[in-house]
Scaffold this motif. Structure first.
Motif, PDB file in Angstrom:
ATOM      1  N   THR A 204       0.839  -1.193   0.000  1.00  0.00           N
ATOM      2  CA  THR A 204       0.000   0.000   0.000  1.00  0.00           C
ATOM      3  C   THR A 204       0.873   1.242   0.000  1.00  0.00           C
ATOM      4  OG1 THR A 204      -0.106   0.181   2.424  1.00  0.00           O
ATOM      5  CG2 THR A 204      -1.755  -1.232   1.339  1.00  0.00           C
ATOM      6  N   LEU A 205       0.262   2.369  -0.309  1.00  0.00           N
ATOM      7  CA  LEU A 205       1.006   3.635  -0.348  1.00  0.00           C
ATOM      8  C   LEU A 205       1.584   3.972   1.021  1.00  0.00           C
ATOM      9  CD1 LEU A 205       1.892   6.188  -1.832  1.00  0.00           C
ATOM     10  CD2 LEU A 205      -0.338   7.194  -1.261  1.00  0.00           C
ATOM     11  N   GLU A 206       0.812   3.760   2.077  1.00  0.00           N
ATOM     12  CA  GLU A 206       1.283   4.073   3.417  1.00  0.00           C
ATOM     13  C   GLU A 206       2.470   3.198   3.805  1.00  0.00           C
ATOM     14  OE1 GLU A 206       0.472   6.555   5.414  1.00  0.00           O
ATOM     15  OE2 GLU A 206      -0.747   7.241   3.725  1.00  0.00           O
ATOM     16  N   LYS A 207       2.423   1.931   3.437  1.00  0.00           N
ATOM     17  CA  LYS A 207       3.530   1.024   3.749  1.00  0.00           C
ATOM     18  C   LYS A 207       4.778   1.400   2.961  1.00  0.00           C
ATOM     19  CE  LYS A 207       0.864  -3.013   5.214  1.00  0.00           C
ATOM     20  NZ  LYS A 207       0.551  -4.433   4.964  1.00  0.00           N
ATOM     21  N   ARG A 208       4.598   1.831   1.727  1.00  0.00           N
ATOM     22  CA  ARG A 208       5.750   2.262   0.924  1.00  0.00           C
ATOM     23  C   ARG A 208       6.385   3.514   1.524  1.00  0.00           C
ATOM     24  NH1 ARG A 208       2.437   0.503  -3.444  1.00  0.00           N
ATOM     25  NH2 ARG A 208       1.683   2.625  -3.853  1.00  0.00           N
ATOM     26  N   LYS A 209       5.513   4.449   1.972  1.00  0.00           N
ATOM     27  CA  LYS A 209       6.033   5.666   2.604  1.00  0.00           C
ATOM     28  C   LYS A 209       6.805   5.327   3.876  1.00  0.00           C
ATOM     29  CE  LYS A 209       2.620   9.083   1.024  1.00  0.00           C
ATOM     30  NZ  LYS A 209       1.527   9.994   1.460  1.00  0.00           N
ATOM     31  N   LYS A 210       6.255   4.411   4.665  1.00  0.00           N
ATOM     32  CA  LYS A 210       6.922   4.010   5.908  1.00  0.00           C
ATOM     33  C   LYS A 210       8.269   3.353   5.616  1.00  0.00           C
ATOM     34  CE  LYS A 210       6.286   1.351  10.143  1.00  0.00           C
ATOM     35  NZ  LYS A 210       5.395   0.426  10.907  1.00  0.00           N
ATOM     36  N   PHE A 211       8.309   2.498   4.581  1.00  0.00           N
ATOM     37  CA  PHE A 211       9.564   1.839   4.215  1.00  0.00           C
ATOM     38  C   PHE A 211      10.613   2.868   3.794  1.00  0.00           C
ATOM     39  CE2 PHE A 211      12.327   0.376   0.803  1.00  0.00           C
ATOM     40  CZ  PHE A 211      13.011  -0.641   1.446  1.00  0.00           C
ATOM     41  N   VAL A 212      10.217   3.817   2.938  1.00  0.00           N
ATOM     42  CA  VAL A 212      11.158   4.834   2.466  1.00  0.00           C
ATOM     43  C   VAL A 212      11.654   5.672   3.642  1.00  0.00           C
ATOM     44  CG1 VAL A 212      11.382   6.918   1.066  1.00  0.00           C
ATOM     45  CG2 VAL A 212      10.217   4.913   0.134  1.00  0.00           C
ATOM     46  N   TRP A 213      10.747   5.997   4.575  1.00  0.00           N
ATOM     47  CA  TRP A 213      11.133   6.791   5.744  1.00  0.00           C
ATOM     48  C   TRP A 213      12.142   6.031   6.608  1.00  0.00           C
ATOM     49  CZ3 TRP A 213      11.485  11.352   7.900  1.00  0.00           C
ATOM     50  CH2 TRP A 213      11.662  11.461   9.276  1.00  0.00           C
ATOM     51  N   ASN A 214      11.855   4.769   6.914  1.00  0.00           N
ATOM     52  CA  ASN A 214      12.776   3.964   7.735  1.00  0.00           C
ATOM     53  C   ASN A 214      14.126   3.799   7.055  1.00  0.00           C
ATOM     54  OD1 ASN A 214      10.807   3.605   9.682  1.00  0.00           O
ATOM     55  ND2 ASN A 214      10.106   1.640   8.864  1.00  0.00           N
ATOM     56  N   ASN A 215      14.096   3.588   5.760  1.00  0.00           N
ATOM     57  CA  ASN A 215      15.333   3.434   4.999  1.00  0.00           C
ATOM     58  C   ASN A 215      16.156   4.717   5.029  1.00  0.00           C
ATOM     59  OD1 ASN A 215      16.652   1.366   3.647  1.00  0.00           O
ATOM     60  ND2 ASN A 215      16.094   2.135   1.630  1.00  0.00           N
ATOM     61  N   THR A 216      15.470   5.841   4.884  1.00  0.00           N
ATOM     62  CA  THR A 216      16.152   7.137   4.882  1.00  0.00           C
ATOM     63  C   THR A 216      16.762   7.443   6.246  1.00  0.00           C
ATOM     64  OG1 THR A 216      14.594   7.952   3.216  1.00  0.00           O
ATOM     65  CG2 THR A 216      15.876   9.603   4.412  1.00  0.00           C
ATOM     66  N   VAL A 217      16.028   7.161   7.316  1.00  0.00           N
ATOM     67  CA  VAL A 217      16.531   7.408   8.666  1.00  0.00           C
ATOM     68  C   VAL A 217      17.765   6.561   8.951  1.00  0.00           C
ATOM     69  CG1 VAL A 217      16.018   7.123  11.127  1.00  0.00           C
ATOM     70  CG2 VAL A 217      14.321   8.158   9.618  1.00  0.00           C
ATOM     71  N   MET A 218      17.709   5.271   8.590  1.00  0.00           N
ATOM     72  CA  MET A 218      18.850   4.387   8.837  1.00  0.00           C
ATOM     73  C   MET A 218      20.063   4.816   8.017  1.00  0.00           C
ATOM     74  SD  MET A 218      19.671   2.005  10.845  1.00  0.00           S
ATOM     75  CE  MET A 218      17.988   1.751  11.424  1.00  0.00           C
ATOM     76  N   ALA A 219      19.825   5.236   6.779  1.00  0.00           N
ATOM     77  CA  ALA A 219      20.929   5.715   5.938  1.00  0.00           C
ATOM     78  C   ALA A 219      21.542   6.984   6.521  1.00  0.00           C
ATOM     79  CB  ALA A 219      20.432   5.980   4.517  1.00  0.00           C
ATOM     80  N   ALA A 220      20.687   7.852   7.065  1.00  0.00           N
ATOM     81  CA  ALA A 220      21.184   9.092   7.666  1.00  0.00           C
ATOM     82  C   ALA A 220      22.041   8.803   8.896  1.00  0.00           C
ATOM     83  CB  ALA A 220      20.004  10.000   8.044  1.00  0.00           C
ATOM     84  N   LEU A 221      21.609   7.832   9.713  1.00  0.00           N
ATOM     85  CA  LEU A 221      22.404   7.451  10.881  1.00  0.00           C
ATOM     86  C   LEU A 221      23.780   6.947  10.456  1.00  0.00           C
ATOM     87  CD1 LEU A 221      19.750   5.603  13.091  1.00  0.00           C
ATOM     88  CD2 LEU A 221      20.840   7.803  13.572  1.00  0.00           C
ATOM     89  N   TYR A 222      23.792   6.134   9.404  1.00  0.00           N
ATOM     90  CA  TYR A 222      25.076   5.618   8.917  1.00  0.00           C
ATOM     91  C   TYR A 222      25.971   6.757   8.418  1.00  0.00           C
ATOM     92  CZ  TYR A 222      28.618   3.424   6.117  1.00  0.00           C
ATOM     93  OH  TYR A 222      29.838   3.067   5.590  1.00  0.00           O
ATOM     94  N   ILE A 223      25.401   7.702   7.693  1.00  0.00           N
ATOM     95  CA  ILE A 223      26.189   8.816   7.162  1.00  0.00           C
ATOM     96  C   ILE A 223      26.797   9.644   8.287  1.00  0.00           C
ATOM     97  CG2 ILE A 223      26.063  10.991   5.879  1.00  0.00           C
ATOM     98  CD1 ILE A 223      26.084   8.567   4.075  1.00  0.00           C
TER      99      ILE A 223
END
Length: 412
Positions: A178-197
């Motif tokens: 669903t759109l909401e699940k895709r948004k949540k996935f992108v958000w979690n992915n972005t946050v984890m990538a930001a922590l790594y950076i």
């Protein structure tokens, strides 16, 4: 051979044979070097052995970690073109815990052992009679070195594992249904990538190269050194990614990836080869122009001494070759040319690390480089084995990733 998006990489017998053969060569080279230089009572000879382990472990650790940086940087940019080969970058990054443990053992052995001919600042008696090292003792101390080193390897490994787990969840269709699940996935992915950076900025782009490499020449310092190390290992990491993309394409895998994607990888290698050269020139030119003895002491044995041939050859391989070969569009789309340039870049920056380490450890004689190359091949074997194993466990394509369509229609 099938090219469905659900297929897994099946390592050929020859692939694993080469990986094991390279690891055996590495072990034999390390044992031979230890036997020929590890005599009791000869600290200089033992330093030669440990310096080779240090150079190779740090270089290859930073190279495989660069794959994770590439993945996280493109994630933060919300890029989609790299999704077609994102499992390749993940697989290479999965080598971080393995090589990280090897590097950790070597670095801690150098820190707490009696190998003071490499890290002079670990000798308390020497520091007590050296005002410069005593002034830097707050930073160059065993406790700080060990803490930063352990935290670095643990955080790189953990955050890389988390990014990998997020990526594998896209194989479950429900997570992006669903759109909401895709948004949540992108958000979690972005946050984890930001922590790594953030962690990457505090380690590779600042403290780690100072501690692991620059402190070998503890009296010398350069504020550009960490960025220089980043550029060196990042372009080498990009070359390693390109090699695996070409290898998998030649074996019928990665159906989403085409010459457009390879072209962009080539552009990254081309651009960061120039960026590395900019940092090399800026650091070298400023020190040469100022001509201050405590600064020129680093470059004099490298640019003018017995290591000068390696120093200038390294510059030609890492700058002139990628610049001239990758200048045209067609060259960056040719599998053979990309392979040759990628191998050159990986070797050229390995030479870069060789000349960072050994002029300080062996200033009077250039050591037999074949031993070091043999140990380096051992690390290449480890990378091949771990990467191949990781690629074989799951689908080579993140087929349900929200940005996968961008990878399919990518045009450069």
């Amino acid at each position: 051979m099938s090219t469905s998006t659900t297929e897994k990489f099946i390592p050929a017998k020859r692939y694993n044979t080469i990986a094991f053969a390279l690891m055996v060569i590495g072990v034999i080279a390390a044992i031979s070097l230890f036997v020929t230089t590890g005599g009791e009572g000869n600290h200089d000879n033992r330093a030669r052995f440990w310096a080779s382990l240090l150079q190779n472990s740090v270089y290859f650790l930073l190279v495989v970690n660069a794959a994770m940086f590439f993945m996280c940087a493109t994630t933060l940019a919300w890029g989609g073109w790299q999704i077609g080969f994102t499992r390749v970058t993940e697989a290479i990054a999965s080598c971080v815990p393995v090589i990280g443990v090897i590097a950790l053992v070597i670095l801690l052995a150098l820190c707490f052992g009696d190998h003071h001919t490499i890290y002079h600042w670990t000798d308390a008696e020497h520091v007590a009679h050296d005002p410069v090292l005593e002034h830097k003792s707050g930073f160059l101390s065993k406790g700080f070195f060990a803490t930063v080193t352990i935290l670095t390897v643990v955080l790189w490994s953990f955050l890389g594992w988390k990014m990998r787990q997020l990526s594998l969840k896209t194989d479950e269709g429900d997570i992006v249904s669903t759109l909401e699940k895709r948004k949540k996935f992108v958000w979690n992915n972005t946050v984890m990538a930001a922590l790594y950076i953030v962690v990457f900025a505090l380690t590779v782009m600042s403290s780690v190269p100072w501690l692991w490499v620059m402190s070998i020449d503890a009296h010398w310092y350069s504020t550009m050194f960490s960025w220089y190390n980043f550029a060196s290992t990042f372009v080498a990491g990009l070359s390693l990614i390109a090699l695996y993309v070409v290898f998998l394409k030649n074996n019928g895998y990665l159906p989403m990836v085409n010459k457009e994607h390879l072209h962009d990888l080539g552009k990254f290698i081309f651009a960061f080869s120039i960026f590395w050269t900019y940092l090399w020139f800026a650091q070298f030119m400023l020190i040469w122009y100022a001509n201050i003895p405590e600064e020129t002491v680093y470059f004099k044995p490298r640019a003018e001494g017995i290591y000068s041939a390696i120093f200038w050859m390294m510059l030609i391989i890492n700058f002139v070759a990628p610049l001239l070969i990758f200048m045209s569009k067609d060259s960056k789309r040719n599998y053979t040319v990309v392979t040759v340039v990628s191998v050159l870049v990986l070797f050229g920056h390995w030479l870069d690390y060789f000349q960072m380490v050994f002029p300080a450890v062996s200033p009077d004689k250039v050591p037999m480089i074949l031993f070091d190359m043999g140990i380096g091949l051992g690390f290449v074997g480890i990378i091949m084995f771990v990467t191949g194993k990781t690629l074989s466990r799951h689908s080579l394509t993140a087929r349900n990733h929200p940005f996968v369509k961008e990878a399919v229609i990518h045009h450069t």
